[in-house]
Design an enzyme around this catalytic site. Sequence first.
Site, mmCIF file in Angstrom:
data_model
loop_
_atom_site.group_PDB
_atom_site.id
_atom_site.type_symbol
_atom_site.label_atom_id
_atom_site.label_comp_id
_atom_site.label_asym_id
_atom_site.label_seq_id
_atom_site.Cartn_x
_atom_site.Cartn_y
_atom_site.Cartn_z
ATOM 1 C CB CYS A 262 1.812 -5.325 6.875
ATOM 2 S SG CYS A 262 0.948 -4.063 7.829
ATOM 3 C CG HIS A 310 5.244 -2.859 8.313
ATOM 4 N ND1 HIS A 310 4.544 -2.953 7.128
ATOM 5 C CD2 HIS A 310 6.202 -3.830 8.267
ATOM 6 C CE1 HIS A 310 5.070 -3.913 6.384
ATOM 7 N NE2 HIS A 310 6.062 -4.470 7.055
ATOM 8 C CG HIS A 322 7.680 -7.683 5.874
ATOM 9 N ND1 HIS A 322 7.770 -6.303 5.889
ATOM 10 C CD2 HIS A 322 8.725 -8.093 5.096
ATOM 11 C CE1 HIS A 322 8.818 -5.903 5.179
ATOM 12 N NE2 HIS A 322 9.408 -6.966 4.683
#
Length: 347
Positions: A262, A310, A322
């Site tokens: 990520c 994240h 993402h």
Amino acid sequence: MARALANSHIHRHSGSRYRRGEHRPLRLLRHSAITLLLAVIALLSPAGPAHAEPTLAEIEAELDAQWLKLEPVIEQYNKVHSELKANEKKAAALDEKIRPLSLQANLAADEIGEVANRYYRTGPSSELNALLRTGSPTSLADQLVVLDRISKRRQEKITAVLETRDRYLAERQTLDELITKQQAQDKTLAEQRKTIDAEIKRLERARNAAYQSTGYTGGSGASGPCPAVSVGGAAGTAVRTACAQLGKPYVWGATGPNAFDCSGLTQYAWASAGVSLTHYTGTQWNQGSSVSRANAKPGDLVFFFSDLHHVGIYIGNGLMVHAPRAGQPVQMENIDNMPLAGFKRVG
């Protein structure tokens, strides 16, 4: 009379034996039938309590739950590894500064030593000869003053050089201690890679087995293309770069160009726009300025979970690009699918 009684006794016992012989097969047959019936019932009955196969939604939920435990560890590894690399780079830069300073200090010391040695070798006789030749009583004093000034200037120079060098050496020592600590942390986390990789492979196997019959590729997002966004400048470059990675695999610790995690994806996207981000979600959070959801624009970083483990790139209309997790490629997803922590603007 006696014979009649005897015959009566014989017939009574004989009848009794006949009746017992007549009933035993019936009892055996009845017992065998019951036994057979019980056996059939046992065969037809389940051996234990039945367990329903988990649904696809339950499997996905379990995978997500396991990933919540894994991703913070992955980002911690990214943090330590990024800091270690940065500090090693700083140490190398300090070495480049220390090396010429040490050389200057040595040269200055050699010059002072040479002047002192020459003065010692020539001695006062040379000074006396100089005085006799010039006939000026101030010449020798002037020469001594000049020599003293030269020595002082050189001494001041070497002192300044040594002070600067020593300051850099102190910084280098502090940096060395930090690097040693980070190297140990990096080694420990690197050893955990095997455990993490094994867990990821286990999750992928379970997931692939669950979806094998459905042909499902996973994820609640889309693989592209990104919707048209009217944004220019660095943010537009970052968004277009992120969108160009749709469908590429998730690999933890990867920063592109063929795979991403990520924070690796956000780092890669903004690097294309000339903005340097650290490969760690926590640091990326601190590298940007906070913006509200109402004021969020395409290109902003969007963070999730209370520990910020994240991150994605906002592309507008409640969507982001993402790298979700192992087994799911880079994709678009609604930002409301995870607990939102906030937006940060960089660039």
